[in-house]
Design a protein around this motif. Structure first.
Motif, PDB file in Angstrom:
ATOM      1  N   MET A  75       0.861  -1.171   0.000  1.00 38.69           N
ATOM      2  CA  MET A  75       0.000   0.000   0.000  1.00 38.69           C
ATOM      3  C   MET A  75       0.906   1.233   0.000  1.00 38.69           C
ATOM      4  N   GLU A 134      -2.600   6.006  -0.514  1.00 38.29           N
ATOM      5  CA  GLU A 134      -3.767   5.228  -0.107  1.00 38.29           C
ATOM      6  C   GLU A 134      -3.968   5.234   1.408  1.00 38.29           C
ATOM      7  N   ARG A 135      -3.030   5.821   2.146  1.00 40.47           N
ATOM      8  CA  ARG A 135      -3.083   5.846   3.595  1.00 40.47           C
ATOM      9  C   ARG A 135      -3.402   7.246   4.092  1.00 40.47           C
ATOM     10  N   GLY A 184      -1.456   3.597  10.628  1.00 41.67           N
ATOM     11  CA  GLY A 184      -0.900   2.264  10.387  1.00 41.67           C
ATOM     12  C   GLY A 184       0.604   2.202  10.571  1.00 41.67           C
ATOM     13  N   LYS A 199       1.302   1.851  17.507  1.00 41.06           N
ATOM     14  CA  LYS A 199       0.689   1.936  16.189  1.00 41.06           C
ATOM     15  C   LYS A 199      -0.137   3.211  16.095  1.00 41.06           C
ATOM     16  N   ASN A 229       5.316  -0.245   9.132  1.00 46.29           N
ATOM     17  CA  ASN A 229       3.875   0.003   9.136  1.00 46.29           C
ATOM     18  C   ASN A 229       3.143  -1.319   9.290  1.00 46.29           C
ATOM     19  N   ASN A 230       1.895  -1.223   9.690  1.00 49.13           N
ATOM     20  CA  ASN A 230       1.108  -2.393  10.023  1.00 49.13           C
ATOM     21  C   ASN A 230       0.863  -3.311   8.830  1.00 49.13           C
ATOM     22  N   THR A 231       0.919  -2.780   7.606  1.00 48.37           N
ATOM     23  CA  THR A 231       0.690  -3.588   6.414  1.00 48.37           C
ATOM     24  C   THR A 231       1.933  -4.372   6.022  1.00 48.37           C
ATOM     25  N   GLU A 232       3.072  -3.694   5.967  1.00 52.28           N
ATOM     26  CA  GLU A 232       4.309  -4.336   5.516  1.00 52.28           C
ATOM     27  C   GLU A 232       5.065  -5.029   6.639  1.00 52.28           C
ATOM     28  N   PRO A 267       3.694  -6.423   9.942  1.00 52.67           N
ATOM     29  CA  PRO A 267       2.706  -6.716  10.985  1.00 52.67           C
ATOM     30  C   PRO A 267       3.315  -7.287  12.261  1.00 52.67           C
TER      31      PRO A 267
END
Length: 92
Positions: A1, A5-6, A22, A41, A72-75, A77
């Motif tokens: 992402m 988009e964030r 995130g 976070k 970040n929480n997406t890449e 976790p």
């Protein structure tokens, strides 16, 4: 992402990187990481940006030289799991 988009907090960390919802933040004091074995976070709830950790949440109100984005929480976790402290100091 990608960052477009964030949701941006419009704040920057100690390295002048823009902080997004995130992102996983680590705390610093000057050039030394605080003796705190947790990452926080960035979340957005009810119109406010917060730093969330296992102990609760605190409002993220201003730019700070004491925070650094570590992922970040997406890449990344594994850097933040609700209910668990994630330490860069090793396991105690």
């Amino acid at each position: 992402m990608n960052n477009k988009e964030r949701k941006s907090t419009e704040l920057k960390d100690k390295s002048a990187q823009e902080i997004f919802v995130g992102d996983i933040m680590s705390s610093y004091s000057g050039e030394i990481q605080l003796n705190s074995p947790l990452n926080e976070k960035v979340v957005y709830k009810e119109g406010w940006f917060y730093l969330e950790n296992e102990d609760g949440i605190s409002i993220l109100e201003s730019e700070s030289s004491s925070f650094e984005i570590v992922g970040n929480n997406t890449e990344n976790p594994d850097f933040f799991k609700e209910g668990f402290r994630i330490s860069f100091w090793g396991d105690d």
